[in-house]
Design a protein around this motif. Structure first.
Motif, mmCIF file in Angstrom:
data_model
loop_
_atom_site.group_PDB
_atom_site.id
_atom_site.type_symbol
_atom_site.label_atom_id
_atom_site.label_comp_id
_atom_site.label_asym_id
_atom_site.label_seq_id
_atom_site.Cartn_x
_atom_site.Cartn_y
_atom_site.Cartn_z
ATOM 1 N N ALA A 98 -89.059 -42.847 -79.154
ATOM 2 C CA ALA A 98 -88.987 -42.485 -77.731
ATOM 3 C C ALA A 98 -87.982 -43.384 -77.018
ATOM 4 O O ALA A 98 -87.165 -42.907 -76.222
ATOM 5 N N ALA A 99 -88.019 -44.672 -77.332
ATOM 6 C CA ALA A 99 -87.078 -45.606 -76.707
ATOM 7 C C ALA A 99 -85.640 -45.335 -77.153
ATOM 8 O O ALA A 99 -84.714 -45.345 -76.334
ATOM 9 N N SER A 142 -87.394 -37.686 -76.021
ATOM 10 C CA SER A 142 -88.183 -38.915 -75.941
ATOM 11 C C SER A 142 -89.612 -38.625 -75.463
ATOM 12 O O SER A 142 -90.566 -39.223 -75.963
ATOM 13 N N GLU A 143 -89.766 -37.677 -74.558
ATOM 14 C CA GLU A 143 -91.116 -37.326 -74.100
ATOM 15 C C GLU A 143 -91.938 -36.711 -75.229
ATOM 16 O O GLU A 143 -93.155 -36.930 -75.309
ATOM 17 N N THR A 156 -84.403 -36.896 -72.318
ATOM 18 C CA THR A 156 -85.768 -36.942 -71.798
ATOM 19 C C THR A 156 -86.727 -36.045 -72.568
ATOM 20 O O THR A 156 -87.829 -36.466 -72.909
ATOM 21 N N LEU A 208 -93.120 -44.564 -80.757
ATOM 22 C CA LEU A 208 -92.715 -45.234 -79.515
ATOM 23 C C LEU A 208 -91.290 -45.765 -79.611
ATOM 24 O O LEU A 208 -90.529 -45.712 -78.643
ATOM 25 N N ARG A 242 -95.554 -46.307 -68.292
ATOM 26 C CA ARG A 242 -94.232 -46.866 -67.991
ATOM 27 C C ARG A 242 -93.125 -45.843 -68.253
ATOM 28 O O ARG A 242 -92.197 -45.709 -67.461
ATOM 29 N N PHE A 243 -93.244 -45.146 -69.364
ATOM 30 C CA PHE A 243 -92.266 -44.124 -69.698
ATOM 31 C C PHE A 243 -92.194 -43.081 -68.581
ATOM 32 O O PHE A 243 -91.129 -42.785 -68.061
ATOM 33 N N TRP A 288 -84.110 -42.370 -75.304
ATOM 34 C CA TRP A 288 -84.364 -42.458 -73.861
ATOM 35 C C TRP A 288 -83.480 -41.508 -73.052
ATOM 36 O O TRP A 288 -83.945 -40.865 -72.107
ATOM 37 N N TYR A 326 -90.808 -44.488 -65.173
ATOM 38 C CA TYR A 326 -89.357 -44.719 -65.150
ATOM 39 C C TYR A 326 -88.549 -43.449 -65.367
ATOM 40 O O TYR A 326 -87.356 -43.417 -65.059
ATOM 41 N N LYS A 327 -89.188 -42.396 -65.848
ATOM 42 C CA LYS A 327 -88.542 -41.085 -65.946
ATOM 43 C C LYS A 327 -88.795 -40.263 -64.676
ATOM 44 O O LYS A 327 -88.437 -39.093 -64.613
ATOM 45 N N ILE A 335 -93.485 -39.550 -77.058
ATOM 46 C CA ILE A 335 -94.566 -40.146 -76.257
ATOM 47 C C ILE A 335 -95.809 -39.261 -76.329
ATOM 48 O O ILE A 335 -96.927 -39.752 -76.535
#
Length: 162
Positions: free
Chosen positions: A25-26, A35-36, A32, A22, A58-59, A29, A62-63, A39
């Motif tokens: 992933a942050a 980071s995905e 994409t 996680l 949330r990920f 960011w 916000y994406k 996740i």
């Protein structure tokens, strides 16, 4: 980084390797797809851990990946429904939610249910979004979950052009 991870996310009840995914992933960011990937790995390794589902929702939200945000929220709702042995029928479920709305698990359920309404609205499923927002608003007189605001937006008459 391991000790820092434990300190930084001590409330997060997942193994350190999941916390690290996680965090990656942050940190990634802006990329994409990268980071995905982190996740998705966290989701695959934890199944239906509520903390990871909330983070993933949330990920994806916000994406602007609303279909995956909705899918994740539905998983979270289903998990809580199973744990709490909720009935399928809203008329039977509503009094349970009203009576227990201050319980943390019920608040999480209501929050996720309200979030599903928001995501459905973003996906153009306005009638479903209105139904969910109306249901949550009936339980949430303080508007803690934002459904009243969403319902107002969804039911606001179109402004006339002069």
């Amino acid at each position: 980084m391991q000790a820092n991870t434990n300190q930084q996310f001590s409330w997060f009840e997942v193994p350190d390797d999941i916390k690290n995914l996680l965090i990656l992933a942050a940190k990634n960011w802006e990329n994409t797809s990268e980071s995905e990937k982190y996740i998705q790995q966290a989701l695959a390794q934890t199944g239906d851990n509520t903390d990871v589902l909330v983070a993933a929702y949330r990920f994806f939200y916000y994406k602007n990946n609303y279909s995956l945000a909705l899918q994740t929220t539905v998983k979270l709702l289903d998990k809580i429904k199973e744990l709490e042995q909720f009935p399928d029928d809203w008329e039977q479920l509503q009094p349970i939610l009203v009576n227990r709305k201050e319980d943390s698990q019920i608040r999480l359920y209501l929050n996720a249910y309200a979030a599903s309404g928001l995501v459905l609205a973003k996906l153009g499923e306005i009638e479903q979004a209105k139904e969910i927002s109306t249901r949550v608003k009936q339980i949430d007189e303080k508007n803690d979950f934002g459904s009243g605001i969403l319902l107002d937006i969804l039911t606001r008459p179109a402004e006339e052009d002069d």
